[in-house]
Scaffold this active site. Structure first.
Site, short mmCIF file in Angstrom:
data_model
loop_
_atom_site.label_atom_id
_atom_site.label_comp_id
_atom_site.label_asym_id
_atom_site.label_seq_id
_atom_site.Cartn_x
_atom_site.Cartn_y
_atom_site.Cartn_z
CE LYS A 207 -3.82 -2.25 -0.12
NZ LYS A 207 -4.88 -3.01 0.60
C1 LIG Z 1 -5.92 -3.69 0.91
C2 LIG Z 1 -7.16 -3.53 1.21
C3 LIG Z 1 -7.95 -3.60 2.28
C4 LIG Z 1 -7.54 -4.60 3.55
O1 LIG Z 1 -6.33 -4.23 3.97
P1 LIG Z 1 -5.13 -5.19 4.59
O2 LIG Z 1 -4.17 -4.20 5.36
O3 LIG Z 1 -4.48 -6.00 3.45
O4 LIG Z 1 -5.92 -6.14 5.23
C5 LIG Z 1 -9.29 -3.14 2.38
N1 LIG Z 1 -9.73 -2.59 1.23
C6 LIG Z 1 -9.26 -2.43 0.02
C7 LIG Z 1 -10.04 -1.75 -1.04
C8 LIG Z 1 -7.83 -2.77 0.01
O5 LIG Z 1 -7.27 -2.75 -1.21
#
Ligand SMILES: *Cc1c(COP(=O)(O)O)cnc(C)c1O
Length: 427
Positions: A207
């Site tokens: 991310k």
């Molecule tokens: C990555 C993501 C999540 C969840 O995050 P994690 O930290 O991987 O559990 C939730 N919503 C969206 C749209 C995402 O891309």
């Protein structure tokens, strides 16, 4: 062969701030899911989401009362955000269909039903008109109001949040913004995730910033924050012994992970600038290429361009498209973490066009990871029986779109190589 280029990899600060904070955790023996780094990281996040660039007054927006709870993942943040909105067994939740599964799976964890809402074509996010239609229809059909609305900032692009909030206000339904991909994106100058009742952030390895794995829930005030914190730490009552009157979760972020997060906060603005710089290079490169459209931001929105995305016209011919989908994929595409089932058929009833798959293969051959856009949840077998309000936008995008490498590890030379590969793959 040149280095392989990935979609979005973690990138630590040049100065090594992350290691300094982690070392401090070891030195002071705070190797647990609480401690100075967790508090410090939450404070950094709080300052960040409260720092607004538009002239809006705090009293009107409530931004200055926002609190943040650091959690073990973005998925945990979705789960607790839904819980905080009062979602429980038998309830319905209106969620953007064009998203990653972590927006919808926690609805099922709670025994509730996701109601999928399609996207509008400009931002690719939740269509406010379809949202209102769905609310009216659900009330007429079930006699009850849906419990929450979950718009998503897909690939970092802001949604039409003013319109979504207006609909939500008309029916008095709380909004939980999934800003997992949108950390630092702005709508009319204000950071996304701060508009709704609650906002989700993710710090997974891929991310905008990472804590290796982690997430956070942006809460409206201290009272909501305390409740979320209580749920995140096993719902303990105030007694000298363990005493529980509700089911809680072990969702707090570790002090080690938070140390990485504190270091990453120092480079967040640099990361965003880099993602935007890469997006600008793709935008320029594809501006005059017939059959390829770069997904750009509307003028009153600033995307973090977590991932840059393009659409390929159906009429665009790509070398090797006659061989697309000949061989099954054996692992998770690219360097993505995860175990996949294999041995299934090569085709599903909803897949990207052959030219998109051929472009993905051409990039892969050239050492470049790319990925189709997220397959809408209303087309996922696991959600085949979920109610859905569909206008065809997200499925059309899924069939035509591709995500391109966009992270801080992607250099200008890499972008040039990617663009050259794409142009040479066009027939
Ligand atoms: C990555 C993501 C999540 C969840 O995050 P994690 O930290 O991987 O559990 C939730 N919503 C969206 C749209 C995402 O891309």
């Amino acid at each position: 062969m040149a280095n392989r280029i990935y979609l979005c990899l973690a990138h630590m600060s040049e100065a090594g701030w992350e290691q300094k904070y982690i070392q401090e955790a070891f030195d002071t023996n705070w190797v647990v899911p609480l401690g100075p780094n967790v508090n410090g990281f939450e404070d950094d996040l709080k300052q960040y989401v409260r720092r607004q660039e538009s002239g809006v007054r705090s009293q009107e927006t409530g931004v200055w009362t926002k609190e943040v709870v650091a959690l073990s993942s973005g998925t945990a943040a979705v789960h607790l955000g839904l819980l905080a909105c009062g979602v429980g067994p038998g309830d319905e939740v209106l969620v953007q269909s064009f998203t990653f599964c972590a927006s919808t799976h926690p609805i099922k964890y709670l025994g509730a039903t996701p109601v999928m809402i399609d996207s509008e074509a400009e931002t690719w996010n939740m269509d406010p008109q379809l949202l209102e239609q769905a609310i009216k229809d659900r009330i007429a059909l079930t006699g009850r109001k849906p419990k929450a609305i979950v718009p998503v900032y897909l690939y970092g692009m802001p949604a039409k949040i003013d319109e979504i909030l207006a609909v939500a206000a008309r029916y008095d339904i709380p909004v939980l913004e999934d800003a997992a991909e949108g950390f630092g994106s702005r709508y009319k100058g204000r950071v996304v995730g701060t508009f709704g009742n609650f906002g989700i952030l993710s710090f997974n390895g891929n991310k905008m910033i990472t804590t290796s794995g982690g997430g956070a829930l942006i809460c409206p005030d201290m009272e909501a924050r305390n409740r979320v914190m209580w749920y995140a730490t096993q719902a303990r009552e105030a007694y000298p012994y363990y005493h529980h009157e509700a089911v809680g979760y072990n969702y707090r972020m570790s002090n080690i992970c938070a140390g990485i997060g504190r270091g990453q906060m120092i480079v967040l603005d640099e990361h965003i600038a880099h993602h935007r710089h890469i997006a600008a290079k793709y935008r320029d490169a594809f501006a005059h290429v017939e059959g390829i459209t770069f997904h750009d931001e509307p003028s009153d929105m600033q995307s973090n361009f977590w991932l840059s995305t393009i659409l390929l016209d159906e009429s665009l011919h790509v070398c090797g498209e006659e061989h697309a989908y000949e061989k099954p994929v054996s692992g998770a595409i690219g360097g993505a973490a995860g175990q996949v089932h294999s041995g299934g058929p090569v085709h599903t009833d909803c897949e990207p066009n052959r030219n998109v798959e051929a472009m993905r293969m051409a990039l892969d051959q050239a050492g470049v990871e790319s990925r189709p856009l997220w397959k809408p949840m209303h087309r996922q077998p696991v959600y085949h029986d979920a109610p859905a309000y569909i206008n065809g936008v997200s499925e059309d995008l899924f069939r035509r779109g591709l995500c391109l490498p966009s992270g801080p590890m992607v250099s200008d030379a890499d972008v040039e190589r990617i663009i050259a590969t794409i142009l040479s793959a066009i027939k």
